[in-house]
Design an enzyme around this catalytic site. Structure first.
Site, PDB file in Angstrom:
ATOM      1  N   HIS A 288      -1.626  11.370  -5.578  1.00 60.17           N
ATOM      2  CA  HIS A 288      -2.800  12.129  -6.005  1.00 60.17           C
ATOM      3  C   HIS A 288      -2.952  13.422  -5.218  1.00 60.17           C
ATOM      4  CE1 HIS A 288      -5.511  10.976  -2.555  1.00 60.17           C
ATOM      5  NE2 HIS A 288      -4.708   9.942  -2.511  1.00 60.17           N
TER       6      HIS A 288
ATOM      7  N   CYS B 133      -2.240   4.904  -0.615  1.00 57.91           N
ATOM      8  CA  CYS B 133      -1.858   5.881  -1.639  1.00 57.91           C
ATOM      9  C   CYS B 133      -1.232   7.107  -0.974  1.00 57.91           C
ATOM     10  CB  CYS B 133      -3.065   6.264  -2.480  1.00 57.91           C
ATOM     11  SG  CYS B 133      -3.703   4.904  -3.487  1.00 57.91           S
TER      12      CYS B 133
END
Length: 416
Positions: A319, A338
């Site tokens: 992301h 992440c």
């Protein structure tokens, strides 16, 4: 004792070093010393030295490929006789802090260390003056170890120099096995997240077409090793806060600042989709974990302007991020598993190429703050990996810290 930055600095403190590693005892500087230093500084091309160091590592060869396996074999053949002969000398603490123009104890030891690892050309006689050739050697060493090219033997550089050659050879052995095991699974087009290096490569036709700095999971919330396929891009997404972050972080933040959720545009919903006010929750308990927390799209959103999805049981993804400053750090291990991507718009444009997207369309969609989900016409394989040592065709060997201690454990294969 296993060598890491903490144990290294602790052992030096026990031996008499202060909390901050000291330079050698200061001596009076003569006019001749000052003139010599000024001449060195005037003649130094530090920008050129940094560019040359970067060129040694920024080749088009992927970190993960059959070529890497071959290059690692060549590196091993060079390191084995060197290690058998004793490797490089242990560096003294006087080396710490040395930089261009300085002339004090430790300079000779630093030059010998840089020469022995091939970061500085061999010279017959060395002295303590840190001249442009030594500055270039420091920057080359830093580039090979993924450090900021400061030209100074800072803490991270000192630590990396203190790792014995035998330890580096062991890294080469382990990573040759890792790369060889994975190379057969690679396709024509793929994305590699290399966790120890905190970098991402977009590979096509055997060459790196894009390379991105990343922020990956910290030790207690590690990014998992996996293979999957990127299948969807979420533009300007909502962020649904994971329960682990609610439990470990959000409750603490709300106790410190009751306006935290409002500042970051995070809303709370119950299981029926009804919005709950923060005042309805007892923040002294873990009651908040039973609710859904959703952050609105926008500049404050923890995923920035996009989320890159691939199927996996760990609920991790790539992301964007509003926290760009983290990309400039030496150790980029800050996430909860992440992976944050610097220059993510370029990667998204490459991923969506077969969908007819280009960089201009990606940028305009980011700027609109409008929600949009785009499924990839042709899903792209992604590999999150743990490669702490590799080499390229130029013979440049790169190393990274064993952040998750997988090298120390001798891990070669990982569960998906």
């Amino acid at each position: 004792m296993r060598l890491n930055r903490r144990t290294l600095l602790r052992s030096m403190a026990v031996a008499g070093a202060s909390v901050v590693l000291p330079p050698a005892m200061a001596r009076a500087e003569s006019i001749w010393d000052m003139m010599a230093r000024d001449r060195v500084l005037r003649n130094a091309d530090t920008a050129g030295a940094s560019a040359a160091a970067q060129a040694l590592i920024e080749t088009q060869e992927p970190i993960l490929s059959y070529d890497t396996a071959y290059n690692l074999q060549l590196a091993i053949s060079q390191y084995e006789p060197f290690v058998a002969a004793g490797g490089w000398e242990e560096i003294p603490r006087e080396v710490y802090g040395l930089r261009l123009g300085e002339d004090r104890d430790g300079g000779i030891a630093l030059k010998r260390r840089l020469i022995s690892s091939g970061d500085m050309p061999y010279v017959e006689r060395v002295n303590n003056l840190i001249d442009p050739a030594t500055d270039a050697g420091i920057r080359t060493f830093q580039a090979r170890h993924g450090l900021q090219l400061t030209g100074q033997v800072d803490e991270a550089t000192f630590y990396a120099m203190a790792v014995p050659a035998a330890t580096r050879l062991n890294q080469l052995y382990l990573n040759l096995q890792r790369v060889t095991n994975m190379a057969a699974t690679l396709s024509e087009r793929y994305v590699v997240v290399n966790i120890p290096a905190a970098t991402i490569e977009a590979v096509e036709g055997g060459f790196v077409v894009q390379r991105h700095t990343a922020v990956v999971g910290r030790v207690d919330r590690a990014t998992p090793i996996l293979a999957s396929k990127i299948h969807q891009i979420n533009f300007n997404p909502y962020w649904h806060v994971p329960k682990s972050i609610i439990r470990n972080d959000l409750i603490k933040y709300m106790n410190e600042d009751p306006e935290y959720l409002a500042k970051f545009r995070i809303h709370i919903y119950d299981g029926s989709g009804n919005e709950i006010q923060p005042s309805q929750i007892n923040w002294q308990t873990e009651e908040a974990v039973q609710y859904m927390f959703r952050q609105e799209p926008g500049a404050e959103n923890s995923m920035g302007h996009c989320k890159i999805n691939f199927h996996n049981p760990h609920d991790v993804y790539l992301h964007d991020t509003p926290t760009k400053a983290l990309f400039g750090e030496n150790a980029r291990f800050h996430s909860s598993g992440c992976v944050r991507v610097e220059g993510v718009n370029q990667l998204v444009a490459w991923l969506l190429r077969d969908n007819g997207w280009d960089l201009s369309r990606v940028d305009s969609t980011f700027a609109s703050n409008a929600r949009h989900d785009e499924a990839l016409t042709n899903p792209v394989p992604i590999h999150t990996t743990y490669i702490s040592a590799w080499a390229n065709r130029q013979g440049t060997v790169s190393f990274r810290d064993d952040v998750y201690q997988f090298d120390a454990q001798g891990k070669v294969t990982f569960e998906a």
